[in-house]
Design a protein around this motif. Structure first.
Motif, short mmCIF file in Angstrom:
data_model
loop_
_atom_site.label_atom_id
_atom_site.label_comp_id
_atom_site.label_asym_id
_atom_site.label_seq_id
_atom_site.Cartn_x
_atom_site.Cartn_y
_atom_site.Cartn_z
N SER A 259 55.61 -30.93 -59.48
CA SER A 259 54.16 -30.94 -59.39
C SER A 259 53.57 -32.06 -60.23
N GLY A 260 52.92 -33.00 -59.55
CA GLY A 260 52.25 -34.09 -60.24
C GLY A 260 53.16 -35.18 -60.77
N ASP A 261 54.40 -35.22 -60.35
CA ASP A 261 55.32 -36.24 -60.85
C ASP A 261 56.08 -36.87 -59.68
N LEU A 262 57.04 -37.72 -59.98
CA LEU A 262 57.82 -38.38 -58.95
C LEU A 262 59.14 -38.84 -59.52
N GLU A 263 60.07 -39.16 -58.61
CA GLU A 263 61.32 -39.78 -59.02
C GLU A 263 61.42 -41.14 -58.37
N VAL A 264 62.09 -42.05 -59.07
CA VAL A 264 62.32 -43.40 -58.57
C VAL A 264 63.83 -43.63 -58.58
N LEU A 265 64.35 -44.02 -57.42
CA LEU A 265 65.75 -44.40 -57.27
C LEU A 265 65.77 -45.89 -56.98
N LEU A 266 66.44 -46.65 -57.82
CA LEU A 266 66.49 -48.10 -57.68
C LEU A 266 67.95 -48.49 -57.46
N GLU A 267 68.20 -49.24 -56.41
CA GLU A 267 69.56 -49.66 -56.08
C GLU A 267 69.58 -51.17 -55.81
N PRO A 268 70.52 -51.90 -56.44
CA PRO A 268 70.63 -53.34 -56.18
C PRO A 268 70.99 -53.62 -54.72
N THR A 269 70.49 -54.72 -54.20
CA THR A 269 70.84 -55.18 -52.86
C THR A 269 71.14 -56.67 -52.92
N GLN A 270 71.71 -57.17 -51.86
CA GLN A 270 71.96 -58.60 -51.74
C GLN A 270 70.79 -59.22 -50.98
N GLY A 271 70.51 -60.47 -51.25
CA GLY A 271 69.47 -61.14 -50.49
C GLY A 271 68.27 -61.50 -51.33
N ASP A 272 67.18 -61.77 -50.63
CA ASP A 272 65.97 -62.27 -51.28
C ASP A 272 64.76 -61.38 -51.02
N ARG A 273 65.01 -60.09 -50.79
CA ARG A 273 63.93 -59.14 -50.52
C ARG A 273 64.10 -57.87 -51.35
N ALA A 274 62.98 -57.25 -51.64
CA ALA A 274 62.95 -55.90 -52.21
C ALA A 274 62.32 -55.01 -51.15
N HIS A 275 62.89 -53.83 -50.96
CA HIS A 275 62.38 -52.89 -49.97
C HIS A 275 62.02 -51.59 -50.70
N VAL A 276 60.85 -51.05 -50.40
CA VAL A 276 60.39 -49.82 -51.03
C VAL A 276 60.09 -48.79 -49.96
N LEU A 277 60.65 -47.61 -50.14
CA LEU A 277 60.35 -46.46 -49.29
C LEU A 277 59.68 -45.40 -50.15
N VAL A 278 58.49 -44.99 -49.76
CA VAL A 278 57.75 -43.96 -50.47
C VAL A 278 57.70 -42.72 -49.57
N ARG A 279 58.14 -41.60 -50.12
CA ARG A 279 57.96 -40.30 -49.46
C ARG A 279 57.00 -39.52 -50.34
N THR A 280 55.85 -39.18 -49.79
CA THR A 280 54.83 -38.53 -50.60
C THR A 280 54.27 -37.29 -49.91
N SER A 281 53.94 -36.31 -50.71
CA SER A 281 53.34 -35.08 -50.19
C SER A 281 51.83 -35.24 -50.00
N VAL A 282 51.28 -36.37 -50.43
CA VAL A 282 49.84 -36.60 -50.35
C VAL A 282 49.57 -37.67 -49.28
N ALA A 283 49.00 -37.27 -48.17
CA ALA A 283 48.76 -38.19 -47.05
C ALA A 283 47.48 -39.00 -47.26
N GLY A 284 47.45 -40.19 -46.63
CA GLY A 284 46.23 -40.98 -46.60
C GLY A 284 46.05 -41.96 -47.74
N PHE A 285 47.10 -42.23 -48.52
CA PHE A 285 46.94 -43.12 -49.68
C PHE A 285 47.77 -44.40 -49.56
N ARG A 286 48.02 -44.86 -48.34
CA ARG A 286 48.80 -46.09 -48.15
C ARG A 286 48.20 -47.26 -48.92
N ASN A 287 46.89 -47.45 -48.87
CA ASN A 287 46.26 -48.58 -49.56
C ASN A 287 46.44 -48.48 -51.07
#
Length: 97
Positions: free
Chosen positions: A25-53
């Protein structure tokens, strides 16, 4: 559950994965994993809809300073933007040698 994805440019490789925070409740976890290449990719799974911006603004601010080639998964249970930045910074610190 809303699923939001973002990509950012990366300039350096990351050596270790990291896991910080817990999904609760009111918190989150962050999992960070190294990748190869020149990009960072972020996936957000949230229980609160409508906050993309808001997520985009927080992640834009984070990636203005951080340039690691990583895959980040964020599992959110209603954390504030300040908590999100704190957890992201903790994950970066934990991933550095």
């Amino acid at each position: 559950m809303e699923r939001i994805e973002f990509d950012y440019p990366a300039r350096h490789q990351v050596s270790r994965r990291a896991h910080v925070g817990v999904v609760g409740s009111g918190d989150l976890e962050v999992l960070l994993e190294p990748t190869q290449g020149d990009r960072a990719h972020v996936l957000v799974r949230t229980s609160v809809a409508g906050f993309r911006n808001t997520w985009k603004a927080v992640l834009d601010r984070f990636f203005a300073k951080y340039h690691g080639a990583v895959r980040i998964e964020i599992n959110d249970a209603g954390a504030t933007p300040g908590s999100v930045l704190l957890r992201l910074e903790q994950a970066v610190e934990a991933s550095e040698p």
